[in-house]
Scaffold this active site. Structure first.
Site, short mmCIF file in Angstrom:
data_model
loop_
_atom_site.label_atom_id
_atom_site.label_comp_id
_atom_site.label_asym_id
_atom_site.label_seq_id
_atom_site.Cartn_x
_atom_site.Cartn_y
_atom_site.Cartn_z
N ARG A 166 0.85 -1.20 0.00
CA ARG A 166 0.00 0.00 0.00
C ARG A 166 0.88 1.25 0.00
O ARG A 166 0.67 2.19 -0.76
CB ARG A 166 -0.92 0.01 1.21
N ASP A 198 -0.05 -6.63 -3.14
CA ASP A 198 -1.44 -6.44 -2.74
C ASP A 198 -2.19 -5.74 -3.88
O ASP A 198 -1.64 -5.56 -4.97
CB ASP A 198 -1.52 -5.63 -1.42
N GLU A 224 -2.21 1.42 4.57
CA GLU A 224 -3.14 2.27 3.79
C GLU A 224 -3.02 3.74 4.20
O GLU A 224 -3.03 4.63 3.36
CB GLU A 224 -4.59 1.82 4.01
N TYR A 240 -2.60 -5.44 15.80
CA TYR A 240 -2.56 -4.63 14.58
C TYR A 240 -2.15 -3.20 14.93
O TYR A 240 -2.93 -2.44 15.50
CB TYR A 240 -3.91 -4.67 13.85
N PHE A 241 -0.94 -2.88 14.58
CA PHE A 241 -0.39 -1.59 14.97
C PHE A 241 -0.73 -0.49 13.97
O PHE A 241 -0.21 0.62 14.05
CB PHE A 241 1.13 -1.70 15.21
N TRP A 277 -5.43 -13.89 12.20
CA TRP A 277 -5.50 -12.42 12.30
C TRP A 277 -6.90 -11.91 12.60
O TRP A 277 -7.07 -10.87 13.22
CB TRP A 277 -5.00 -11.76 11.00
N HIS A 316 -6.66 -10.12 -3.22
CA HIS A 316 -5.76 -8.98 -3.02
C HIS A 316 -4.75 -8.86 -4.16
O HIS A 316 -3.59 -8.54 -3.94
CB HIS A 316 -5.02 -9.11 -1.68
N GLU A 363 -9.35 -12.65 2.68
CA GLU A 363 -10.36 -11.77 2.07
C GLU A 363 -10.55 -11.98 0.57
O GLU A 363 -10.61 -11.01 -0.19
CB GLU A 363 -9.98 -10.30 2.35
C1 TNX Z 1 -7.23 -6.47 6.76
S1 TNX Z 1 -5.13 -8.42 7.77
C2 TNX Z 1 -6.35 -6.99 5.81
C3 TNX Z 1 -5.43 -6.06 5.14
C4 TNX Z 1 -5.67 -4.64 5.53
C5 TNX Z 1 -5.89 -4.53 7.01
C6 TNX Z 1 -6.04 -3.13 7.50
C7 TNX Z 1 -5.43 -9.05 6.46
C8 TNX Z 1 -4.94 -10.40 6.26
N1 TNX Z 1 -6.14 -8.33 5.57
O1 TNX Z 1 -5.52 -6.24 3.75
O2 TNX Z 1 -4.55 -3.91 5.16
O3 TNX Z 1 -7.06 -5.24 7.32
O4 TNX Z 1 -6.01 -3.05 8.88
#
Ligand code: TNX
Length: 660
Positions: free
Chosen positions: A154, A183, A460, A409-410, A384, A253, A317
């Site tokens: 990103r 990504d 992002e 998640y920082f 995650w 992604h 995702e």
């Molecule tokens: C979810 S964590 C995602 C990322 C995004 C993030 C933003 C993960 C495996 N997928 O693509 O960047 O949230 O917090």
């Protein structure tokens, strides 16, 4: 009394906290010319590393690394890998007395970790001539996997920036770096057999086929790492006991790959209406056999570049609708008897596992990848989404890296009024530090499959912030992560942790140039006015994000239009009565995330004394503007001059009208 409080004081402030510290009432006066002796060739690069760290600091004019037969010499530092004691992997012992320093370990990682502790025994500030507190430290990691992730897709980080980030991690005994290289917004690693992936997909905006985002539509920007760069970073990390796990995010992604090679996408319908003319497909078609030939090339080259056993192949995702509307994917699902996209994904992932297996590697995947079927038992899962997802993965027998967003998640905010994402919650440092497997339901049967923990920085928002944002978001949360990952569970003490940070570790970070997060000052007390108004626009709002939140001043909510803006689109706010105020703040887009803005446009103001005449006030900047009117304001009109911005809507925040 006095001496027992003075002795070994600095040894109490190590981060992450060692397993055991015994303080000795003596000290080692570090000489101007310092010998760093080492008894094995394997440890010699670390003697050189330590010599470079010390030369020119703490009164050391010159530190020299020497290979010796195995004898400590008075007045020197001795690094030993030849001891007879049986050290746990990456563990070490460190003794400082008036004769000198001995660091002893059973492996390279142990020696490196002992050196990090030793470096923290020096005063946080370099004030010349140092005396190290006498002590005996025995230490070993709680977990073998102590990771930190960085998303360079990103927002691109140069190889120098990545090396610096790794360097600071290694000082906290973090030993895994998860490098998120591809990504939807970028492909950052050179693939020699498929060069366009990086040469085209590494850049976006301007003439690049990859959509720009965050209001940077007109500018071409980005970057990628050549294979030479990658080798350099791998070597830099290896010296610091950090293993790099690269990630190629598949099969979702992958919009960048699809922008570069449109033929890898599904043949289903493209919905360019809902997406303002842009092709938003981002999933590799599962039915195209040629795709696996491309992925074979990619994974072969990645496997050759990275020595790690694991290659992360994503799996998060996946937008299943793309497969479900693709005739070829549907035919494939029918042939295999699959009822849903998750099963097709499991099949896709196992094909990638098979490719990796041929190159001597195992797969690491995000937790969704195991929802549709059973993957190889050598595959490692990164949990995650939730604690539950981690429990499920361990219960199914997968080796698991625990990193639920809510704790690790920082890119999430530290507190509500600071920048950052919020979808996984607010993540204060205390939340990271107090992460406790036991109370979250991890029993012995789960823990035997937990390899460790990891923090993540998704980027992002980073693009629209300064470069130190990464460090403010990571530190001190990485310090807390390091204690969860390294230090024994007994002895966990939040107050003690904060004391060590305050007393010594923040100074160390400062001296490393790390711009760590500070407690924000109390917010300015302002009185907001909410005068009655009418709102008009050339655009329409979505039913679930109506303009009504603007006229009712619903702070925290926003309106969202049904399409993006074009030139001459306008928003106008007309007050029933002219408003006398100190300033009016107008903002588009998400707070802290420069998306869905009006990137280009200007503001006109009509004043109470001449309500029909609009006078240009100024240009929008970052999608917003602050108006400081000299006279009471009757009306405010925002006019867009934006041509193409790659977005599908505009988000409008309620006006903040600040009383005088
Ligand atoms: C979810 S964590 C995602 C990322 C995004 C993030 C933003 C993960 C495996 N997928 O693509 O960047 O949230 O917090």
């Amino acid at each position: 009394m006095l001496s027992s409080t003075l002795c070994g004081a600095a040894a109490q402030d190590i981060v992450p906290k060692p397993a055991s510290i015994e303080t000795l009432c003596e000290a080692f006066a570090v000489p101007e010319y310092l010998e760093i002796r080492c008894d094995t060739p394997e440890g010699f690069p670390l003697a050189e590393y330590l010599a470079a760290e010390l030369t020119g600091h703490h009164g050391v004019r010159e530190a020299v690394a020497e290979f010796c037969g195995g004898f400590p010499a008075p007045g020197s530092i001795f690094l030993s890998l030849n001891g007879i004691a049986n050290y746990p992997s990456e563990g070490y012992s460190l003794t400082v007395n008036q004769r000198g320093v001995t660091v002893e370990a059973g492996d390279y990682g142990g020696l490196f970790n002992g050196i990090q502790t030793l470096l923290q025994l020096f005063p946080a500030d370099d004030t010349g001539w140092a005396r190290l507190p006498g002590c005996r430290i025995g230490d070993r990691p709680r977990f073998a996997y102590r990771g930190m992730h960085l998303d360079v897709a990103r927002t691109f980080s140069t190889k120098e920036e990545v090396m610096r980030f790794i360097d600071i991690l290694s000082r906290h005994k973090i030993n895994k770096f998860h490098w998120h290289l591809t990504d939807d917004e970028g492909w950052r690693i050179e693939i020699k057999s498929r060069p366009e992936l990086a040469t085209v997909g590494g850049f976006r905006g301007g003439d690049s086929p990859v959509d720009a985002v965050y209001g940077e539509w007109d500018k071409k920007y980005g970057g990628y790492y050549t294979q030479g760069d990658i080798r350099e970073v791998v070597g830099f990390a290896r010296l610091r006991n950090v293993e790099i796990i690269p990630e190629i995010d598949l099969p979702g992604h992958s919009r960048t790959a699809g922008n570069v090679y449109p033929h890898i996408l599904c043949d289903g319908p493209i919905d360019t209406v809902a997406t303002a003319g842009y092709d938003r497909r981002d999933v590799w078609c599962a039915a195209k056999e040629e795709n696996f030939a491309i992925l074979d090339d990619v994974l072969r080259e990645v496997s050759e570049l990275f020595p790690s056993k694991y290659i992360h192949i994503g799996g998060d995702e996946v937008v299943m609708s793309q497969w479900l509307s693709c005739p070829s994917c549907r035919a494939l699902m029918k042939e295999k008897g699959y009822a849903n996209g998750q099963q097709l994904q499991a099949w896709f992932m196992s094909r990638l596992e098979e490719i990796l297996g041929r190159y001597g590697k195992s797969a690491a995947v995000w937790n969704e990848a195991i929802n549709g079927g059973t993957l190889s038992d050598s595959t490692r899962v990164h949990g995650w989404e939730s604690v539950q997802a981690c429990l499920d993965a361990t219960a199914k027998g997968y080796e698991t890296v625990v990193m639920p967003g809510k704790y690790f998640y920082f890119d999430m905010k530290y507190s509500p009024q600071e920048p950052g994402m919020t979808w996984a919650g607010i993540v204060p440092t205390d939340t990271v530090y107090t992460f406790d497997f036991g109370t979250l339901g991890f029993g012995e049967e789960h823990m035997k499959n937990v390899v460790g923990v990891q923090g993540a920085f998704w980027s992002e928002i980073y693009l629209s912030q300064d470069r130190d944002y990464l460090y403010r978001m990571s530190y001190p949360r990485v310090c807390a992560l390091a204690e969860v990952a390294w230090s024994p569970e007994e002895g966990r003490d939040l107050e003690d942790f904060n004391t060590r940070l305050e007393r010594s570790h923040y100074r160390r970070l400062e001296n490393l140039g790390v711009d760590y997060r500070r407690e924000p000052p109390a917010q300015e007390e302002v009185t907001l006015l909410t005068p009655a108004m009418t709102f008009e626009s050339s655009m329409k709002a979505l039913a679930k994000n109506p303009f009504a939140v603007l006229t009712s001043y619903r702070y925290g909510s926003s309106a969202r239009t049904t399409r993006t803006c074009k030139p001459d689109d306008y928003f106008s706010f007309t007050f029933d009565e002219p408003v006398d105020c100190a300033r009016i703040e107008f903002a588009t887009g998400y707070a802290y995330l420069k998306r869905c803005l009006i990137p280009f446009g200007y503001v006109e103001v009509a004043y109470g004394d001449d309500p029909d005449t609009y006078i240009k006030y100024g240009e929008l900047s970052g999608g917003g503007i602050m108006v400081e009117p000299e006279k009471p304001v009757k009306s405010l009109r925002i006019i867009s001059t934006t041509t193409r911005n790659g977005e599908s809507s505009v988000i409008i925040q309620p006006l903040r009208i600040i009383a005088k």
